[in-house]
Design a protein around this motif. Sequence first.
Motif, PDB file in Angstrom:
ATOM      1  N   THR A 136      -5.753  -9.533 -11.236  1.00  0.00           N
ATOM      2  CA  THR A 136      -6.243  -8.197 -10.880  1.00  0.00           C
ATOM      3  C   THR A 136      -6.574  -8.172  -9.402  1.00  0.00           C
ATOM      4  O   THR A 136      -7.381  -8.978  -8.924  1.00  0.00           O
ATOM      5  CB  THR A 136      -7.495  -7.850 -11.707  1.00  0.00           C
ATOM      6  OG1 THR A 136      -7.157  -7.903 -13.100  1.00  0.00           O
ATOM      7  CG2 THR A 136      -7.994  -6.470 -11.364  1.00  0.00           C
ATOM      8  N   LEU A 137      -5.951  -7.263  -8.669  1.00  0.00           N
ATOM      9  CA  LEU A 137      -6.232  -7.064  -7.254  1.00  0.00           C
ATOM     10  C   LEU A 137      -7.039  -5.772  -7.131  1.00  0.00           C
ATOM     11  O   LEU A 137      -6.491  -4.676  -7.144  1.00  0.00           O
ATOM     12  CB  LEU A 137      -4.947  -6.980  -6.437  1.00  0.00           C
ATOM     13  CG  LEU A 137      -4.092  -8.265  -6.402  1.00  0.00           C
ATOM     14  CD1 LEU A 137      -2.978  -8.185  -7.437  1.00  0.00           C
ATOM     15  CD2 LEU A 137      -3.510  -8.500  -5.024  1.00  0.00           C
ATOM     16  N   ALA A 138      -8.362  -5.920  -7.049  1.00  0.00           N
ATOM     17  CA  ALA A 138      -9.239  -4.761  -6.968  1.00  0.00           C
ATOM     18  C   ALA A 138      -9.012  -4.032  -5.653  1.00  0.00           C
ATOM     19  O   ALA A 138      -8.910  -4.646  -4.585  1.00  0.00           O
ATOM     20  CB  ALA A 138     -10.696  -5.199  -7.091  1.00  0.00           C
ATOM     21  N   ALA A 139      -8.909  -2.691  -5.730  1.00  0.00           N
ATOM     22  CA  ALA A 139      -8.606  -1.869  -4.559  1.00  0.00           C
ATOM     23  C   ALA A 139      -9.800  -1.017  -4.183  1.00  0.00           C
ATOM     24  O   ALA A 139     -10.609  -0.640  -5.033  1.00  0.00           O
ATOM     25  CB  ALA A 139      -7.392  -0.977  -4.832  1.00  0.00           C
ATOM     26  N   SER A 140      -9.908  -0.706  -2.903  1.00  0.00           N
ATOM     27  CA  SER A 140     -10.982   0.168  -2.439  1.00  0.00           C
ATOM     28  C   SER A 140     -10.781   1.605  -2.901  1.00  0.00           C
ATOM     29  O   SER A 140     -11.723   2.387  -2.896  1.00  0.00           O
ATOM     30  CB  SER A 140     -11.072   0.117  -0.914  1.00  0.00           C
ATOM     31  OG  SER A 140      -9.827   0.535  -0.335  1.00  0.00           O
ATOM     32  N   ASP A 141      -9.583   1.963  -3.290  1.00  0.00           N
ATOM     33  CA  ASP A 141      -9.299   3.310  -3.785  1.00  0.00           C
ATOM     34  C   ASP A 141      -8.277   3.182  -4.902  1.00  0.00           C
ATOM     35  O   ASP A 141      -7.271   2.484  -4.775  1.00  0.00           O
ATOM     36  CB  ASP A 141      -8.744   4.191  -2.663  1.00  0.00           C
ATOM     37  CG  ASP A 141      -8.621   5.651  -3.105  1.00  0.00           C
ATOM     38  OD1 ASP A 141      -9.194   6.007  -4.147  1.00  0.00           O
ATOM     39  OD2 ASP A 141      -7.936   6.424  -2.403  1.00  0.00           O
ATOM     40  N   ASN A 163       0.856  -1.189   0.000  1.00  0.00           N
ATOM     41  CA  ASN A 163       0.000   0.000   0.000  1.00  0.00           C
ATOM     42  C   ASN A 163       0.891   1.237   0.000  1.00  0.00           C
ATOM     43  O   ASN A 163       1.564   1.543   0.985  1.00  0.00           O
ATOM     44  CB  ASN A 163      -0.915  -0.013   1.228  1.00  0.00           C
ATOM     45  CG  ASN A 163      -1.739   1.263   1.330  1.00  0.00           C
ATOM     46  OD1 ASN A 163      -1.841   2.042   0.378  1.00  0.00           O
ATOM     47  ND2 ASN A 163      -2.347   1.472   2.488  1.00  0.00           N
ATOM     48  N   LEU A 164       0.911   1.941  -1.126  1.00  0.00           N
ATOM     49  CA  LEU A 164       1.740   3.136  -1.257  1.00  0.00           C
ATOM     50  C   LEU A 164       1.084   4.380  -0.697  1.00  0.00           C
ATOM     51  O   LEU A 164       1.701   5.439  -0.644  1.00  0.00           O
ATOM     52  CB  LEU A 164       2.074   3.372  -2.737  1.00  0.00           C
ATOM     53  CG  LEU A 164       2.852   2.264  -3.446  1.00  0.00           C
ATOM     54  CD1 LEU A 164       3.058   2.621  -4.898  1.00  0.00           C
ATOM     55  CD2 LEU A 164       4.183   2.010  -2.757  1.00  0.00           C
ATOM     56  N   GLN A 217      -2.588  -1.332   5.873  1.00  0.00           N
ATOM     57  CA  GLN A 217      -2.301  -0.037   6.478  1.00  0.00           C
ATOM     58  C   GLN A 217      -1.283   0.710   5.608  1.00  0.00           C
ATOM     59  O   GLN A 217      -0.618   0.125   4.758  1.00  0.00           O
ATOM     60  CB  GLN A 217      -1.780  -0.221   7.899  1.00  0.00           C
ATOM     61  CG  GLN A 217      -2.765  -0.884   8.843  1.00  0.00           C
ATOM     62  CD  GLN A 217      -4.085  -0.127   8.926  1.00  0.00           C
ATOM     63  OE1 GLN A 217      -4.097   1.112   9.001  1.00  0.00           O
ATOM     64  NE2 GLN A 217      -5.192  -0.865   8.894  1.00  0.00           N
ATOM     65  N   PRO A 218      -1.143   2.025   5.814  1.00  0.00           N
ATOM     66  CA  PRO A 218      -0.183   2.782   5.000  1.00  0.00           C
ATOM     67  C   PRO A 218       1.202   2.153   5.020  1.00  0.00           C
ATOM     68  O   PRO A 218       1.749   1.884   6.089  1.00  0.00           O
ATOM     69  CB  PRO A 218      -0.192   4.168   5.643  1.00  0.00           C
ATOM     70  CG  PRO A 218      -1.556   4.288   6.251  1.00  0.00           C
ATOM     71  CD  PRO A 218      -1.904   2.910   6.734  1.00  0.00           C
ATOM     72  N   VAL A 222      -5.816   1.070   2.584  1.00  0.00           N
ATOM     73  CA  VAL A 222      -6.428   0.655   1.328  1.00  0.00           C
ATOM     74  C   VAL A 222      -6.770  -0.829   1.455  1.00  0.00           C
ATOM     75  O   VAL A 222      -5.941  -1.623   1.919  1.00  0.00           O
ATOM     76  CB  VAL A 222      -5.490   0.888   0.126  1.00  0.00           C
ATOM     77  CG1 VAL A 222      -6.097   0.318  -1.151  1.00  0.00           C
ATOM     78  CG2 VAL A 222      -5.211   2.370  -0.046  1.00  0.00           C
ATOM     79  N   ALA A 223      -7.963  -1.189   1.022  1.00  0.00           N
ATOM     80  CA  ALA A 223      -8.405  -2.578   1.117  1.00  0.00           C
ATOM     81  C   ALA A 223      -8.281  -3.258  -0.235  1.00  0.00           C
ATOM     82  O   ALA A 223      -8.636  -2.692  -1.269  1.00  0.00           O
ATOM     83  CB  ALA A 223      -9.842  -2.653   1.611  1.00  0.00           C
ATOM     84  N   ILE A 224      -7.755  -4.474  -0.235  1.00  0.00           N
ATOM     85  CA  ILE A 224      -7.793  -5.338  -1.419  1.00  0.00           C
ATOM     86  C   ILE A 224      -9.153  -6.023  -1.417  1.00  0.00           C
ATOM     87  O   ILE A 224      -9.438  -6.854  -0.559  1.00  0.00           O
ATOM     88  CB  ILE A 224      -6.653  -6.363  -1.403  1.00  0.00           C
ATOM     89  CG1 ILE A 224      -5.292  -5.657  -1.321  1.00  0.00           C
ATOM     90  CG2 ILE A 224      -6.718  -7.253  -2.635  1.00  0.00           C
ATOM     91  CD1 ILE A 224      -4.120  -6.616  -1.175  1.00  0.00           C
ATOM     92  N   GLU A 225     -10.001  -5.628  -2.358  1.00  0.00           N
ATOM     93  CA  GLU A 225     -11.373  -6.135  -2.370  1.00  0.00           C
ATOM     94  C   GLU A 225     -11.444  -7.569  -2.877  1.00  0.00           C
ATOM     95  O   GLU A 225     -12.255  -8.367  -2.406  1.00  0.00           O
ATOM     96  CB  GLU A 225     -12.255  -5.241  -3.254  1.00  0.00           C
ATOM     97  CG  GLU A 225     -12.284  -3.775  -2.841  1.00  0.00           C
ATOM     98  CD  GLU A 225     -13.133  -3.551  -1.603  1.00  0.00           C
ATOM     99  OE1 GLU A 225     -13.769  -4.516  -1.139  1.00  0.00           O
ATOM    100  OE2 GLU A 225     -13.155  -2.418  -1.092  1.00  0.00           O
ATOM    101  N   SER A 226     -10.611  -7.901  -3.864  1.00  0.00           N
ATOM    102  CA  SER A 226     -10.658  -9.248  -4.434  1.00  0.00           C
ATOM    103  C   SER A 226      -9.377  -9.493  -5.206  1.00  0.00           C
ATOM    104  O   SER A 226      -8.641  -8.560  -5.543  1.00  0.00           O
ATOM    105  CB  SER A 226     -11.874  -9.422  -5.356  1.00  0.00           C
ATOM    106  OG  SER A 226     -11.795  -8.528  -6.453  1.00  0.00           O
TER     107      SER A 226
END
Length: 776
Positions: free
Chosen positions: A320-325, A262-263, A296-297, A268-272
């Motif tokens: 593909t790692l879907a992200a919350s943001d 997480n940069l 976490q950051p 940031v959450a990895i959704e899938s």
Amino acid sequence: MRRVWAAACVLGLVGCGGASGSKVRQLGGILTVTPANLDFGDVALGKEATHPVTLHNDGIVPMTVEANTVFPDATFEVAGLPVTLGVGETAALRVRYQPVALGSHEQKLELVTDAPSDMPVDLRGHAVRGLAQLSGDSFDFGDVVVNETATQDLQLVNNDGHAETSVVIDPPASPSAFAVKPPGEQALSAEQSMVVTLQFRPDRLGDFASAVMVTPCPTCSPRPIQLTGRGVDRLLLVRPESIDFGNLKLGAGASQPFTVTNLSKSPVAIESLSPSGSPELTAALDSATAFPLTLQPGQTVAGTARFRPRTLGAQSTQVTLAASDGGPGLLALAGLGMGPVLLPTPKALFVGPAALGTTRNSGITITNVGLDPKNDSPLVLSDVRIDGNDGSWAVRVDSMNVGEPGSSTQAHIAFTPQATGLSRATLVLESNDGLHPHVEVPLAATGRDLLPCTLQVQPGDPVDFGLQKLFAPAVQGFELVNTTADDCIVGEPAIVSGGPQFRWPGGIVPAGRTLPPGHRMSVRVAFVADQARTYSGAVQFYVSNKAAPAMTVNLVGAGDSSCFFVTPPTVDFGATTQGCGVPDQFAFAVNHCGFPVTVTALQTSGPPFSAAAPLPLRIAPQTSANLSIGYAPPSPGDDVGAVRVFTDMRAEPFQSGITGGSRDSGTVLDQWDQSTPKVDMLIVIDNSGSMQEEQQALAANLDHLWNRIALANADFHIAVTTTGMSPYTFKQCPGGADGGEAGRFFPVDDSRPRLLTPQTPDVRSVLFANTNVGTC
């Protein structure tokens, strides 16, 4: 509070005056000063403090108050003097303290009244820096998704002394991706703190840098607060971004690690985690039991990518790692499945019937159909055997080392029946094929008790192809007629010599056959001469005769480079129906010589073929003549023969093969019904400028099509398009595309329904209108 007694002259009879000698009685007064001493406390350098001083006349006569002090600098300043106070009156003085240097300051304010003595007031103050403390000199927002806003807090604390101070916050310099709230001058009381919000909103990808100028005290110089950030499209960093497993043998497995970080400065959450591509390439996070997984950051999690090839060739997958943001994290996986793959042909072998006391041979072709980019993984057989053998079966392999992809070897299967009836066994092939190291091929054959087979070869042995033009394939052959009073088994013929000039037409090996008494079969052979010389060869096949289980038919032919030849090399009548007339075919005698050639005789190999021409037939140079060939098959079956053309050039005839076949005339009636006829129709109309009459003819006859569809009660889908590919700007055409439908359904502008079904309102009228595409 301090009181000062003042004196006054009161005129007893006429006035007050020393010269008059009048009797004077002096009366006293009181001046009250509040506060008596004034302490400003801590004041920030560059700021000022003011305080009121109250004067009150408590006496019985008016009084005047003046200052008897000249201050050496502007640190202290008194405003409001001189002042005259009536009896009982009050006046307010304003005392200002504006230090010009750090440290303590003291002065005396001498108040002069009508009284004989002065009134001193002590003025004190202490100058401090008034420096607000900043929570940081630089702020890095890190990676922020483009067009999203990230914030950080700059805290200002006034803890330098106990004085009110002020700070000035200037807006950031360009670029405009940074902002500050609130901007401008801000007051801070003693020990007060405030939060300044710093904002970063990137409008593009890439790095950003700017500065906020903060003046932390009234006399301080501006102090730069550095701002940095980076505009990104994703906040999840996958390292490495791609993994190439390289070449991996089928059936093997390999794994490689990867990380996801997480940069962002926020969670940031990895959704899938979703792979797309070859299922043989997979990836998973080592610590993730369920999603979403919050990072976490700056947090990094590990994962493992795996490759287990099951198919040959290049494989690829994108994880593909879907992200919350922000955009998803991406991991590209690649690998190549390789190695030997064993393919038996056929996959099940029926040798067919064989007579007791004979051996019928067949074969299994073992081919390496794998992939080996480095040519270091050949297919190697470790065992070849026959399981379930009742003593009738034997196997021999040309080579246990099959070789690189494309190579093959032959497993020769021999069946020697020990008894009548069906015999079954299994050919077992074991190899270094990673996916199928153990391959089984079912074997079957039938033992029969038969009379020794005798066959007649027609038209004769050897089969003579005669003179043939170089490199022109001619097809002839021979027929085998069963003259035995029992079934005769003919095994698969093989060209045992004379190749490659003698070969099977189309590369297809003739199948074996069981011939009842009196029945026949044909064997076709192709001959291609590449030199002007004589060739010989032989065809050999199995027959059900234990005294002579193999039969050979010889082949002869010659290549000829003469300027005279007969074409086509083979006259083929194709398939005909028994009892129907067969039209004659033609061979052509072609003379490319510089002199005339005379055809003196014309022969065929005999019935069912015949040949006719007006003989002698003189053929002039650079001309040709037709030779009529007839075919009258007496019975169903395949027929082969030849036509021979004799000339005055040489004694040997020129020759073409003749082939044909007939089938029984029995009538076969095929009939089927569809309970619900279905029609999908695309009508393509030529809309070029010359097609007006044709379009009118289509419109005039469209009723016939519609009536047929209506009569069938069909479930239809009908659309219309044109041959136009580009709009025609010089003439207006209907439909919205100016004649350039380019395959799109007409009308392109949807002014009417474009895909017509039985549910389309007034469908007949719409169909007629849609066919009016115009001429563009």
